[in-house]
Scaffold this motif. Structure first.
Motif, PDB file in Angstrom:
ATOM      1  N   GLU A  64       5.209   7.239  -0.967  1.00  0.00           N
ATOM      2  CA  GLU A  64       5.553   6.697   0.344  1.00  0.00           C
ATOM      3  C   GLU A  64       4.903   5.327   0.541  1.00  0.00           C
ATOM      4  N   VAL A  65       5.698   4.333   0.922  1.00  0.00           N
ATOM      5  CA  VAL A  65       5.163   3.006   1.208  1.00  0.00           C
ATOM      6  C   VAL A  65       4.585   3.035   2.616  1.00  0.00           C
ATOM      7  N   LEU A  66       3.303   2.722   2.723  1.00  0.00           N
ATOM      8  CA  LEU A  66       2.597   2.841   3.990  1.00  0.00           C
ATOM      9  C   LEU A  66       2.520   1.538   4.765  1.00  0.00           C
ATOM     10  N   MET A  67       2.217   0.455   4.090  1.00  0.00           N
ATOM     11  CA  MET A  67       1.997  -0.811   4.790  1.00  0.00           C
ATOM     12  C   MET A  67       1.979  -1.968   3.811  1.00  0.00           C
ATOM     13  N   LEU A  68       2.002  -3.163   4.360  1.00  0.00           N
ATOM     14  CA  LEU A  68       1.810  -4.392   3.610  1.00  0.00           C
ATOM     15  C   LEU A  68       0.615  -5.091   4.229  1.00  0.00           C
ATOM     16  N   ALA A  69      -0.307  -5.520   3.399  1.00  0.00           N
ATOM     17  CA  ALA A  69      -1.479  -6.249   3.871  1.00  0.00           C
ATOM     18  C   ALA A  69      -1.705  -7.430   2.942  1.00  0.00           C
ATOM     19  N   TRP A  70      -2.745  -8.193   3.215  1.00  0.00           N
ATOM     20  CA  TRP A  70      -3.046  -9.376   2.407  1.00  0.00           C
ATOM     21  C   TRP A  70      -4.447  -9.279   1.843  1.00  0.00           C
TER      22      TRP A  70
ATOM     23  N   VAL B  69       0.853  -1.186   0.000  1.00  0.00           N
ATOM     24  CA  VAL B  69       0.000   0.000   0.000  1.00  0.00           C
ATOM     25  C   VAL B  69       0.890   1.237   0.000  1.00  0.00           C
ATOM     26  N   GLN B  70       0.642   2.120  -0.973  1.00  0.00           N
ATOM     27  CA  GLN B  70       1.505   3.277  -1.221  1.00  0.00           C
ATOM     28  C   GLN B  70       0.664   4.542  -1.313  1.00  0.00           C
ATOM     29  N   GLN B  71       1.161   5.640  -0.749  1.00  0.00           N
ATOM     30  CA  GLN B  71       0.503   6.937  -0.897  1.00  0.00           C
ATOM     31  C   GLN B  71       0.596   7.342  -2.368  1.00  0.00           C
ATOM     32  N   HIS B  72      -0.541   7.623  -2.986  1.00  0.00           N
ATOM     33  CA  HIS B  72      -0.593   7.811  -4.441  1.00  0.00           C
ATOM     34  C   HIS B  72       0.208   8.994  -4.949  1.00  0.00           C
ATOM     35  N   ASP B  73       0.310  10.066  -4.192  1.00  0.00           N
ATOM     36  CA  ASP B  73       0.938  11.278  -4.722  1.00  0.00           C
ATOM     37  C   ASP B  73       2.403  11.447  -4.325  1.00  0.00           C
ATOM     38  N   THR B  74       2.857  10.753  -3.285  1.00  0.00           N
ATOM     39  CA  THR B  74       4.249  10.891  -2.848  1.00  0.00           C
ATOM     40  C   THR B  74       5.079   9.636  -3.072  1.00  0.00           C
TER      41      THR B  74
ATOM     42  N   CYS C 176      -0.325   3.024  10.166  1.00  0.00           N
ATOM     43  CA  CYS C 176       0.103   1.918  11.026  1.00  0.00           C
ATOM     44  C   CYS C 176      -0.718   1.862  12.310  1.00  0.00           C
ATOM     45  N   HIS C 177      -0.967   0.648  12.767  1.00  0.00           N
ATOM     46  CA  HIS C 177      -1.726   0.455  14.006  1.00  0.00           C
ATOM     47  C   HIS C 177      -0.980   0.975  15.235  1.00  0.00           C
ATOM     48  N   THR C 178       0.327   1.268  15.094  1.00  0.00           N
ATOM     49  CA  THR C 178       1.111   1.801  16.214  1.00  0.00           C
ATOM     50  C   THR C 178       0.947   3.307  16.359  1.00  0.00           C
ATOM     51  N   GLY C 179       0.280   3.925  15.376  1.00  0.00           N
ATOM     52  CA  GLY C 179       0.108   5.372  15.402  1.00  0.00           C
ATOM     53  C   GLY C 179       1.100   6.114  14.533  1.00  0.00           C
ATOM     54  N   ASP C 180       1.985   5.393  13.848  1.00  0.00           N
ATOM     55  CA  ASP C 180       2.940   6.012  12.936  1.00  0.00           C
ATOM     56  C   ASP C 180       2.313   6.175  11.559  1.00  0.00           C
TER      57      ASP C 180
ATOM     58  N   GLY D 276     -10.502   5.371  12.214  1.00  0.00           N
ATOM     59  CA  GLY D 276     -10.817   6.702  11.703  1.00  0.00           C
ATOM     60  C   GLY D 276      -9.795   7.224  10.714  1.00  0.00           C
ATOM     61  N   ASN D 277      -8.909   6.345  10.232  1.00  0.00           N
ATOM     62  CA  ASN D 277      -7.868   6.723   9.271  1.00  0.00           C
ATOM     63  C   ASN D 277      -8.061   5.949   7.975  1.00  0.00           C
ATOM     64  N   PRO D 278      -9.075   6.306   7.189  1.00  0.00           N
ATOM     65  CA  PRO D 278      -9.400   5.516   5.999  1.00  0.00           C
ATOM     66  C   PRO D 278      -8.405   5.680   4.858  1.00  0.00           C
ATOM     67  N   GLN D 279      -8.446   4.687   3.989  1.00  0.00           N
ATOM     68  CA  GLN D 279      -7.676   4.726   2.738  1.00  0.00           C
ATOM     69  C   GLN D 279      -8.652   4.833   1.588  1.00  0.00           C
TER      70      GLN D 279
END
Length: 113
Positions: free
Chosen positions: A31-37, A24-29, A98-102, A70-73
């Motif tokens: 930035e790699v955000l996370m890996l999911a399945w 999962v990547q931020q479309h405009d920058t 991230c679930h850690t708040g980062d 509350g942090n949708p994609q």
């Protein structure tokens, strides 16, 4: 049974559990955000709703990113790699991913960061 379009489903090379990694990547920058399945149903839900929907291997259930945090994609694009075994999900991430708040799950560098 999958509700995913058969022409897309036949190109997917799933692991033995029927899953594909989704980067999962931020479309405009970029930035790699996370890996999911994702399985076929999670991919179908993502493509039809425009919300990042994934399969939780630990809970054995679907989850929509941001539904509880509350942090949708908001999904902008989904790409399949050349081998058909990895998805790239480009999103507009509201808040942290991230679930850690980062912001990203990849904030800790191991080498050269």
């Amino acid at each position: 049974m999958s509700t995913l379009d058969p022409t897309i489903a036949e190109r997917l090379r799933r692991n033995p559990d029927g899953l594909l990694p989704a980067i999962v990547q931020q479309h405009d920058t970029g930035e790699v955000l996370m890996l999911a399945w994702m399985d076929d149903e999670a991919l179908h839900r993502t493509l039809t709703t425009g919300r990042g929907t994934y399969w939780s291997r630990s809970r054995q259930e679907y989850w929509v990113k941001g539904e509880t945090s509350g942090n949708p994609q908001h999904v902008k694009e989904v790409r399949l790699d050349c081998d058909g075994d990895t998805l790239l999900v480009k999103v507009d991430q509201e808040g942290v991913a991230c679930h850690t708040g980062d912001r990203t799950c990849f904030d800790s560098g191991l080498i050269g960061a």
